[in-house]
Motif scaffolding. Structure first.
Motif, mmCIF file in Angstrom:
data_model
loop_
_atom_site.group_PDB
_atom_site.id
_atom_site.type_symbol
_atom_site.label_atom_id
_atom_site.label_comp_id
_atom_site.label_asym_id
_atom_site.label_seq_id
_atom_site.Cartn_x
_atom_site.Cartn_y
_atom_site.Cartn_z
ATOM 1 N N GLU A 5 0.830 -1.189 0.000
ATOM 2 C CA GLU A 5 0.000 0.000 0.000
ATOM 3 C C GLU A 5 0.873 1.250 0.000
ATOM 4 O OE1 GLU A 5 -2.003 -2.943 2.949
ATOM 5 O OE2 GLU A 5 0.009 -2.232 2.478
ATOM 6 N N SER A 6 0.333 2.309 -0.571
ATOM 7 C CA SER A 6 1.009 3.607 -0.538
ATOM 8 C C SER A 6 -0.035 4.704 -0.648
ATOM 9 C CB SER A 6 2.026 3.714 -1.676
ATOM 10 O OG SER A 6 1.384 3.603 -2.935
ATOM 11 N N GLY A 8 -0.747 7.053 1.846
ATOM 12 C CA GLY A 8 -1.240 7.604 3.091
ATOM 13 C C GLY A 8 -0.523 8.892 3.465
ATOM 14 N N LEU A 19 -5.241 6.210 -2.097
ATOM 15 C CA LEU A 19 -4.384 5.107 -1.704
ATOM 16 C C LEU A 19 -4.228 4.149 -2.882
ATOM 17 C CD1 LEU A 19 -5.800 4.254 1.840
ATOM 18 C CD2 LEU A 19 -4.114 5.996 1.184
ATOM 19 N N THR A 120 -0.894 1.390 5.407
ATOM 20 C CA THR A 120 -0.423 2.761 5.248
ATOM 21 C C THR A 120 -1.268 3.652 6.160
ATOM 22 O OG1 THR A 120 0.079 4.518 3.642
ATOM 23 C CG2 THR A 120 -1.921 3.249 3.244
#
Length: 126
Positions: A5-6, A8, A19, A120
């Motif tokens: 995940e990225s 945030g 996200l 995240t």
């Protein structure tokens, strides 16, 4: 199988964030993808999910109308677009993947998923 995940961050109330959940190690388009979140002291809850095949979607009542889940199978990525963020949206957000879920109505249950990202952090604060 790996999910990352990225996207945030720290934002003010009313802001937007997107996200991303990127995957490797499996045929992305054949999997249900869910977004979950866990706030401090609270249980993890499913907020959105998207099916394989026709990309049907589910949203929890707490985010319906504000969040949108979408998938780009060519990029092996699922997105969670979040608008009108509130302090109550503050949590660690996780994506999860599962090949077979019997119906869309079950896709927000965390026990349905075998594969999880590391999460995240999203913080909504003025």
């Amino acid at each position: 199988v790996q999910l990352v995940e990225s996207g945030g961050g720290l934002v003010q109330p009313g802001s937007s964030l997107r996200l991303s959940c990127a995957a490797s190690g499996f045929t992305w388009g054949n999997y249900y993808i869910g977004w979950f979140r866990q706030a401090p002291g609270k249980e993890r809850e499913g907020v959105a999910c998207i099916s394989s095949g026709d990309s049907s979607t589910y949203y929890s009542d707490s985010v319906k109308g504000r969040f949108t889940i979408s998938r780009d199978n060519a990029k092996n990525t699922v997105y969670l677009q979040m608008h009108s963020l509130k302090p109550d949206d503050t949590a660690v957000y996780y994506c999860a993947a599962e090949h077979t879920i019997l119906s869309l109505t079950r896709c927000h249950f965390e026990y349905e998923y075998d594969y999880w990202g590391q999460g995240t952090q999203v913080t909504v604060s003025s």
